[in-house]
Design a protein around this motif. Structure first.
Motif, PDB file in Angstrom:
ATOM      1  N   VAL A  91       0.849  -1.201   0.000  1.00  6.91           N
ATOM      2  CA  VAL A  91       0.000   0.000   0.000  1.00  6.91           C
ATOM      3  C   VAL A  91       0.879   1.244   0.000  1.00  6.91           C
ATOM      4  O   VAL A  91       0.655   2.189  -0.769  1.00  6.91           O
ATOM      5  N   VAL A  92       1.924   1.233   0.843  1.00  7.52           N
ATOM      6  CA  VAL A  92       2.815   2.398   0.928  1.00  7.52           C
ATOM      7  C   VAL A  92       3.464   2.652  -0.433  1.00  7.52           C
ATOM      8  O   VAL A  92       3.490   3.787  -0.927  1.00  7.52           O
ATOM      9  N   ILE A  93       3.961   1.577  -1.048  1.00  9.65           N
ATOM     10  CA  ILE A  93       4.660   1.757  -2.331  1.00  9.65           C
ATOM     11  C   ILE A  93       3.681   2.203  -3.418  1.00  9.65           C
ATOM     12  O   ILE A  93       4.016   3.044  -4.259  1.00  9.65           O
ATOM     13  N   ALA A  94       2.457   1.674  -3.366  1.00 12.51           N
ATOM     14  CA  ALA A  94       1.456   2.096  -4.354  1.00 12.51           C
ATOM     15  C   ALA A  94       1.161   3.582  -4.215  1.00 12.51           C
ATOM     16  O   ALA A  94       1.065   4.305  -5.216  1.00 12.51           O
ATOM     17  N   VAL A  95       1.012   4.051  -2.966  1.00  8.29           N
ATOM     18  CA  VAL A  95       0.716   5.469  -2.744  1.00  8.29           C
ATOM     19  C   VAL A  95       1.896   6.321  -3.206  1.00  8.29           C
ATOM     20  O   VAL A  95       1.720   7.358  -3.847  1.00  8.29           O
ATOM     21  N   LEU A  96       3.125   5.863  -2.908  1.00  9.48           N
ATOM     22  CA  LEU A  96       4.314   6.584  -3.378  1.00  9.48           C
ATOM     23  C   LEU A  96       4.340   6.633  -4.901  1.00  9.48           C
ATOM     24  O   LEU A  96       4.659   7.653  -5.504  1.00  9.48           O
ATOM     25  N   ARG A  97       3.988   5.507  -5.502  1.00 11.37           N
ATOM     26  CA  ARG A  97       4.019   5.419  -6.963  1.00 11.37           C
ATOM     27  C   ARG A  97       3.052   6.428  -7.589  1.00 11.37           C
ATOM     28  O   ARG A  97       3.310   6.973  -8.659  1.00 11.37           O
ATOM     29  N   LEU A  98       1.941   6.691  -6.897  1.00 15.93           N
ATOM     30  CA  LEU A  98       0.951   7.635  -7.422  1.00 15.93           C
ATOM     31  C   LEU A  98       1.245   9.068  -6.982  1.00 15.93           C
ATOM     32  O   LEU A  98       0.483   9.979  -7.303  1.00 15.93           O
ATOM     33  N   SER A  99       2.328   9.264  -6.237  1.00 15.49           N
ATOM     34  CA  SER A  99       2.647  10.599  -5.740  1.00 15.49           C
ATOM     35  C   SER A  99       3.020  11.535  -6.886  1.00 15.49           C
ATOM     36  O   SER A  99       3.622  11.113  -7.876  1.00 15.49           O
ATOM     37  N   GLY A 161       8.288 -11.358   2.131  1.00 18.63           N
ATOM     38  CA  GLY A 161       7.486 -10.148   2.347  1.00 18.63           C
ATOM     39  C   GLY A 161       7.865  -9.031   1.390  1.00 18.63           C
ATOM     40  O   GLY A 161       7.001  -8.413   0.759  1.00 18.63           O
ATOM     41  N   LEU A 162       9.164  -8.760   1.253  1.00 18.27           N
ATOM     42  CA  LEU A 162       9.585  -7.653   0.393  1.00 18.27           C
ATOM     43  C   LEU A 162       9.285  -7.959  -1.071  1.00 18.27           C
ATOM     44  O   LEU A 162       8.914  -7.080  -1.841  1.00 18.27           O
ATOM     45  N   ASN A 163       9.434  -9.235  -1.446  1.00 20.03           N
ATOM     46  CA  ASN A 163       9.093  -9.618  -2.819  1.00 20.03           C
ATOM     47  C   ASN A 163       7.607  -9.440  -3.064  1.00 20.03           C
ATOM     48  O   ASN A 163       7.174  -8.880  -4.084  1.00 20.03           O
ATOM     49  N   GLU A 164       6.801  -9.872  -2.074  1.00 18.83           N
ATOM     50  CA  GLU A 164       5.350  -9.766  -2.223  1.00 18.83           C
ATOM     51  C   GLU A 164       4.918  -8.304  -2.330  1.00 18.83           C
ATOM     52  O   GLU A 164       3.996  -7.971  -3.077  1.00 18.83           O
ATOM     53  N   ALA A 165       5.582  -7.416  -1.564  1.00 17.55           N
ATOM     54  CA  ALA A 165       5.218  -5.997  -1.574  1.00 17.55           C
ATOM     55  C   ALA A 165       5.286  -5.428  -2.987  1.00 17.55           C
ATOM     56  O   ALA A 165       4.467  -4.590  -3.373  1.00 17.55           O
ATOM     57  N   ALA A 166       6.257  -5.899  -3.768  1.00 16.70           N
ATOM     58  CA  ALA A 166       6.390  -5.400  -5.138  1.00 16.70           C
ATOM     59  C   ALA A 166       5.154  -5.768  -5.957  1.00 16.70           C
ATOM     60  O   ALA A 166       4.609  -4.933  -6.685  1.00 16.70           O
ATOM     61  N   TYR A 167       4.682  -7.001  -5.814  1.00 18.17           N
ATOM     62  CA  TYR A 167       3.478  -7.418  -6.552  1.00 18.17           C
ATOM     63  C   TYR A 167       2.234  -6.740  -6.006  1.00 18.17           C
ATOM     64  O   TYR A 167       1.375  -6.265  -6.762  1.00 18.17           O
ATOM     65  N   MET A 168       2.158  -6.686  -4.663  1.00 14.46           N
ATOM     66  CA  MET A 168       0.962  -6.080  -4.060  1.00 14.46           C
ATOM     67  C   MET A 168       0.847  -4.602  -4.419  1.00 14.46           C
ATOM     68  O   MET A 168      -0.247  -4.086  -4.580  1.00 14.46           O
ATOM     69  N   SER A 169       1.990  -3.917  -4.546  1.00  9.98           N
ATOM     70  CA  SER A 169       1.908  -2.483  -4.843  1.00  9.98           C
ATOM     71  C   SER A 169       1.237  -2.263  -6.198  1.00  9.98           C
ATOM     72  O   SER A 169       0.447  -1.330  -6.361  1.00  9.98           O
ATOM     73  N   GLU A 170       1.515  -3.139  -7.147  1.00  8.79           N
ATOM     74  CA  GLU A 170       0.870  -3.006  -8.462  1.00  8.79           C
ATOM     75  C   GLU A 170      -0.629  -3.286  -8.350  1.00  8.79           C
ATOM     76  O   GLU A 170      -1.451  -2.625  -8.992  1.00  8.79           O
ATOM     77  N   ILE A 171      -0.986  -4.274  -7.534  1.00  3.07           N
ATOM     78  CA  ILE A 171      -2.408  -4.606  -7.357  1.00  3.07           C
ATOM     79  C   ILE A 171      -3.145  -3.448  -6.688  1.00  3.07           C
ATOM     80  O   ILE A 171      -4.228  -3.042  -7.115  1.00  3.07           O
ATOM     81  N   VAL A 172      -2.515  -2.903  -5.634  1.00  3.10           N
ATOM     82  CA  VAL A 172      -3.156  -1.800  -4.906  1.00  3.10           C
ATOM     83  C   VAL A 172      -3.269  -0.575  -5.816  1.00  3.10           C
ATOM     84  O   VAL A 172      -4.295   0.110  -5.833  1.00  3.10           O
ATOM     85  N   ARG A 173      -2.217  -0.330  -6.587  1.00  3.02           N
ATOM     86  CA  ARG A 173      -2.239   0.834  -7.483  1.00  3.02           C
ATOM     87  C   ARG A 173      -3.402   0.722  -8.476  1.00  3.02           C
ATOM     88  O   ARG A 173      -4.143   1.676  -8.695  1.00  3.02           O
ATOM     89  N   SER A 174      -3.563  -0.468  -9.068  1.00  2.00           N
ATOM     90  CA  SER A 174      -4.657  -0.599 -10.032  1.00  2.00           C
ATOM     91  C   SER A 174      -6.003  -0.447  -9.326  1.00  2.00           C
ATOM     92  O   SER A 174      -6.947   0.093  -9.887  1.00  2.00           O
TER      93      SER A 174
END
Lengths: 303, 262
Positions: A91-99, A161-174
């Motif tokens: 979630v954090v990375i997705a929000v950063l990505r949309l910053s 966990g860190l690997n999953e965060a990369a995939y989850m960030s794309e899911i959350v972003r979409s």
């Protein structure tokens, strides 16, 4: 625009006889295909059950054995913890990505690129051998020995966990992008702050889009935990492997592990169904709020 | 409290020399406007004339480049910084927005909340008022817009007209001093427009200060105290609807009206 009423029926044609009944269409090919599939399945089942080299008795002995159950518990814990890290950080990375800040958004992009672009197995081994790169790890004044800090468990949690965060960030972003911008606008117009807009309006609606792929990710994570075999954290797969390397009952213990993975993923799928239903509220025309449907049921009972 | 005491004199909303550009295109070229407390003002004009952009500047959904805009004695999105203006931080903007109600063309009801929850959301989250008090007020508001029997429906189960009336109730739940309407009936089927306009007319009769961007000339004629006709980012003419709509002085107003009324 002309809406002259069409009342007169077409004239009965001269060659008319009694109207005929339409027969239901038959599908002989479907029946034949189904029979073939059933035969193949039945054959397969008898093959598997009849082949004594599967050693079903050994499977039965180990299925609920103490070390296996402990391995199952650790697999569940590892799946839950790694997914928690993955979702939280995602979630954090997705929000950063949309910053709007280009540095933040490219940092988030780089994170996804790096952790999605290297094999999970390599990442797990890297974390496990971190001490080779950084013998001590320190924050401010304090420092710890990396060898003490990085146990098989911490390496497994970091790697998964860190690997999953990369995939989850794309899911959350979409998911976030799937919420119409008018929703956030209406929330800001009411006077919500950005964090409130996110928490109260955008994320709950994004969940509808986020949950199904997250369910897939969770089931994927369940099975990816087996990779920690290489760093020796004794969850289900490592436990099974430890046993068969001692007893050489390789096939039955792999079946034990497989049966547990199958059972857990079945339970997870059921859970996913209920979570999807919860976050789908307001988006299906068939479902009304619980209160309204309760009232409707009462109304029917009275009538 | 002095603002309230002499409130009858001080305008509820005031803007002067407001300029705004999207990239190289200047969409607002120096707008002046003044709306008294309890007054209803309609903004008319062809699409692209800047009227919606101007409306969205009032509660800072859009920024502007130059000018002054005051709502009830406060600047909305800015504070003075030397002889210029500086944007407020998002917390301060949020506080000032909370006193201005806004109704959108596309309703924008929170899709995951029932009608009642939509109306309660603002007071609960922004003002942290007690649930029981908010719920009573929300039910009263939904009753007032004629939707007492729809409180537990989700937006997807309501018609466009019903959704827009919930949206009006949601804005009123924050007890705003000023209500902004951005083409509130443009997305509605013709037979649903009347219900929404009736609610707005009632609101005007109750003394709410309203700025309405609309294409409903009938509504403007009957309800508005004054209308502003905008075209190409400027106010072409303004005045009582009887004057502007019946006897327009400007050629551009005449051309627009003859097209719309044709």
């Amino acid at each position: 625009m002309t809406s002259a009423p069409v009342t007169e029926t077409p004239a009965r044609p001269a060659f008319a006889r009694d109207a005929r009944v339409v027969l239901s269409t038959r599908h002989p090919a479907r029946w034949a295909m189904a029979a073939v599939v059933l035969l193949v399945v039945a054959g397969g089942i008898t093959q598997v059950i009849g082949n004594e080299r599967f050693q079903w008795d050994v499977v039965g002995d180990y299925l609920f054995a103490q070390p296996i159950l402990q391995g199952v518990a650790r697999t569940l814990m590892l799946t839950a913890a790694a997914m928690a890290i993955g979702v939280g950080l995602g979630v954090v990375i997705a929000v950063l990505r949309l910053s709007p800040n280009p540095i933040l958004s490219s940092a988030a992009w780089t994170y996804s690129w790096f952790f999605r672009g290297t094999p999970l197995l390599v990442q797990l081994l890297f974390w496990y051998f971190l001490a080779a790169l950084y013998p001590t790890i320190g924050f401010g004044g304090a420092s710890w020995s990396a060898n003490e800090l990085i146990s098989p468990l911490t390496a497994a949690l970091l790697g998964l966990g860190l690997n999953e965060a990369a995939y989850m960030s794309e899911i959350v972003r979409s998911g976030i992008l799937s919420v119409p911008p008018g929703q956030a606008e209406a929330a800001s117009a009411v006077g919500m702050r950005r964090s409130q807009v996110m928490r109260r309006v955008v994320l709950p609606q994004a969940m509808r889009v986020i949950i199904p792929p997250t369910g897939n990710e969770t089931i994927g994570m369940l099975k990816h935990t087996a990779l920690v075999l290489v760093i020796g954290y004794t969850e289900l797969m490592t436990t099974a492997s430890n046993i068969y390397s001692r007893t050489y009952q390789t096939i039955p213990l792999l079946i034990v592990a497989a049966l547990w993975y199958l059972a857990i993923s079945a339970v997870l799928s059921v859970g996913q169904y209920f979570i999807e239903r919860h976050f789908g509220r307001g988006f299906s025309h068939h479902r009304v709020s619980r209160r309204a449907s309760r009232a409707a049921r009462k109304g029917e009972a009275v009538a | 409290m002095s603002a309230v005491a002499d409130g009858s004199q001080e305008p509820m909303f005031q803007a002067w020399d407001v300029h705004k550009s999207f990239g190289h295109v200047e969409v607002l070229k120096g707008i002046d406007m003044s709306v008294a407390r309890g007054e209803v003002v309609c903004l008319l004009g062809p699409s692209g004339s800047g009227k919606s952009t101007f409306l969205r500047c009032i509660n800072h959904l859009e920024k502007f480049d130059r000018g002054e805009m005051w709502v009830g004695g406060d600047r909305v999105g800015y504070r003075p910084h030397g002889d210029k203006l500086k944007e407020l931080n998002e917390r301060e903007v949020a506080v000032r927005r909370s006193g201005i109600g806004m109704v959108f063309q596309g309703f924008n009801l929170f899709a995951h909340r029932t009608a009642l929850e939509n109306v309660m959301e603002g007071p609960m989250v922004v003002r942290r008022e007690k649930r029981s008090i908010v719920e009573r007020r929300a039910r009263a508001l939904l009753d007032r817009v004629g939707l007492a029997d729809r409180v537990d429906n989700y937006p997807s189960q309501l018609s466009g007209g019903q959704q827009q009336r919930v949206a009006i109730a949601r804005a009123l739940a924050m007890q705003p001093d000023l209500m902004l309407f951005d083409e509130p009936t443009s997305a509605l089927d013709p037979e649903l427009v009347g219900d929404v306009l009736a609610v707005m007319r009632q609101l005007a009769d109750d003394g709410m200060t309203m700025i309405v961007v609309t294409h409903e000339l009938g509504f403007a004629r009957e309800v508005a105290d004054r209308v502003y006709f905008m075209d190409g980012g400027v106010v072409v003419e303004s005045g009582p609807p009887a004057e502007v709509l019946e006897r327009p002085r400007e050629a551009r107003t005449q051309a627009f009206l003859s097209k719309v009324l044709a």
